[in-house]
Each structure stands twice: as C-alpha cells, then as structure tokens.
Write a protein that holds these residues in place. Structure first.
Motif, PDB file in Angstrom:
ATOM      1  N   VAL A   4     -90.885  53.076  69.884  1.00  7.13           N
ATOM      2  CA  VAL A   4     -92.177  52.737  70.813  1.00  7.13           C
ATOM      3  C   VAL A   4     -91.425  52.221  72.131  1.00  7.13           C
ATOM      4  N   SER A   5     -91.756  52.160  73.296  1.00  5.05           N
ATOM      5  CA  SER A   5     -91.288  51.890  74.587  1.00  5.05           C
ATOM      6  C   SER A   5     -91.922  50.267  75.433  1.00  5.05           C
ATOM      7  N   SER A   6     -93.301  50.692  74.511  1.00  3.39           N
ATOM      8  CA  SER A   6     -93.353  49.115  75.119  1.00  3.39           C
ATOM      9  C   SER A   6     -93.809  47.888  74.256  1.00  3.39           C
ATOM     10  N   VAL A   7     -94.191  46.459  74.840  1.00  2.00           N
ATOM     11  CA  VAL A   7     -94.475  45.758  73.480  1.00  2.00           C
ATOM     12  C   VAL A   7     -96.557  45.795  72.925  1.00  2.00           C
ATOM     13  N   GLU A   8     -96.303  46.237  73.805  1.00  2.00           N
ATOM     14  CA  GLU A   8     -98.043  46.854  73.565  1.00  2.00           C
ATOM     15  C   GLU A   8     -97.989  48.226  72.075  1.00  2.00           C
ATOM     16  N   THR A   9     -97.588  49.154  72.469  1.00  2.00           N
ATOM     17  CA  THR A   9     -97.288  50.095  71.551  1.00  2.00           C
ATOM     18  C   THR A   9     -96.443  49.801  69.941  1.00  2.00           C
ATOM     19  N   GLN A  13     -98.556  48.867  66.245  1.00  2.00           N
ATOM     20  CA  GLN A  13     -97.807  50.497  65.623  1.00  2.00           C
ATOM     21  C   GLN A  13     -97.841  49.237  64.116  1.00  2.00           C
ATOM     22  N   ALA A  14     -97.145  48.238  64.360  1.00  2.00           N
ATOM     23  CA  ALA A  14     -97.041  46.882  63.485  1.00  2.00           C
ATOM     24  C   ALA A  14     -98.666  46.727  62.965  1.00  2.00           C
ATOM     25  N   ARG A  15     -99.521  46.135  63.235  1.00  2.00           N
ATOM     26  CA  ARG A  15    -100.750  46.188  62.976  1.00  2.00           C
ATOM     27  C   ARG A  15    -101.412  47.395  62.115  1.00  2.00           C
ATOM     28  N   LEU A  40     -94.541  39.188  69.303  1.00  2.00           N
ATOM     29  CA  LEU A  40     -95.042  39.407  68.110  1.00  2.00           C
ATOM     30  C   LEU A  40     -95.359  38.233  67.262  1.00  2.00           C
ATOM     31  N   ARG A  41     -94.203  37.442  67.279  1.00  2.00           N
ATOM     32  CA  ARG A  41     -94.355  36.090  66.265  1.00  2.00           C
ATOM     33  C   ARG A  41     -96.012  35.622  67.031  1.00  2.00           C
ATOM     34  N   ARG A  42     -96.230  35.721  68.930  1.00  2.00           N
ATOM     35  CA  ARG A  42     -98.023  34.372  69.279  1.00  2.00           C
ATOM     36  C   ARG A  42     -99.094  35.285  68.254  1.00  2.00           C
ATOM     37  N   GLN A  43     -98.344  36.586  68.450  1.00  2.00           N
ATOM     38  CA  GLN A  43     -99.505  37.817  67.521  1.00  2.00           C
ATOM     39  C   GLN A  43     -99.975  37.471  65.791  1.00  2.00           C
ATOM     40  N   THR A  70     -91.308  31.216  61.927  1.00  2.00           N
ATOM     41  CA  THR A  70     -92.374  31.465  62.173  1.00  2.00           C
ATOM     42  C   THR A  70     -92.164  32.876  61.432  1.00  2.00           C
ATOM     43  N   GLY A  71     -91.007  33.621  61.266  1.00  2.00           N
ATOM     44  CA  GLY A  71     -90.701  34.319  60.343  1.00  2.00           C
ATOM     45  C   GLY A  71     -89.027  34.925  60.641  1.00  2.00           C
ATOM     46  N   PRO A  72     -88.159  34.993  59.435  1.00  2.00           N
ATOM     47  CA  PRO A  72     -86.775  36.113  59.668  1.00  2.00           C
ATOM     48  C   PRO A  72     -86.798  36.457  60.720  1.00  2.00           C
TER      49      PRO A  72
END
Length: 94
Positions: A4-9, A13-15, A40-43, A70-72
């Motif tokens: 991916v090339s952006s946080v939004e993408t 994808q992670a969801r 990512l963590r805020r989401q 909030t995670g490894p």
C-alpha cells in the motif's frame, strides 16, 4: 502480502483481510507526525506491527509507551538486513 502507499489504504486492507502482522514505514503518507503505527492503533487494530524508519530517534528513544501497550511492536532503523527483519518478525509474533 499486500503493498500500500497510504495510511488510508493500509487501514482498509487491514480491516478487510486477516493479516498476521503489518510491516510499515513509520512515515507512510497520510500518517501524521507519529506515523502509521499511531493511526493503526487509534483505529483499534492490535495486530503486531513492525515499523521501519529512517529517523534513528524512533529506534533510540522508542515510540510512545501507549503504542506498545496496544499491541506487539518492533522498530527497525533503515537500512536493515534480512536477519534484522527476521528477528523483528519473531519478536512481534511471540
């Protein structure tokens, strides 16, 4: 594996997929000053994250404790070797 090339993408994808971990540049476009890890963590995504950075301060000082809580999380200072990446993967997947 998905590139991916952006946080939004990245978030989309992670969801959408069941990933084992995220490997991301800390400064992924759209991430703000604390980077993709914070976004990512805020989401609410608690999957393991390996953050890559060209800013050695992140690796020396480390990320804010709230991100680790909030995670490894592992950080790699660029450039890094394949062995360093493998060690980081093992660290966050334990």
């Amino acid at each position: 594996m998905v590139g991916v090339s952006s946080v939004e993408t990245c978030l989309s994808q992670a969801r959408r997929h069941d990933f084992d971990l995220v490997v991301t540049d800390v400064g992924l476009p759209g991430a703000g000053t604390e980077g993709a890890i914070t976004v990512l963590r805020r989401q609410g995504l608690t999957l393991p994250v390996i953050g890559m950075t060209g800013d050695p301060r992140w690796c020396v000082m480390g990320p804010p404790e709230r991100l680790r809580a909030t995670g490894p999380l592992a950080l790699l200072n660029k450039p890094f070797s394949a062995d360093q990446l493998a060690a980081a993967i093992l660290e966050v997947l334990r």
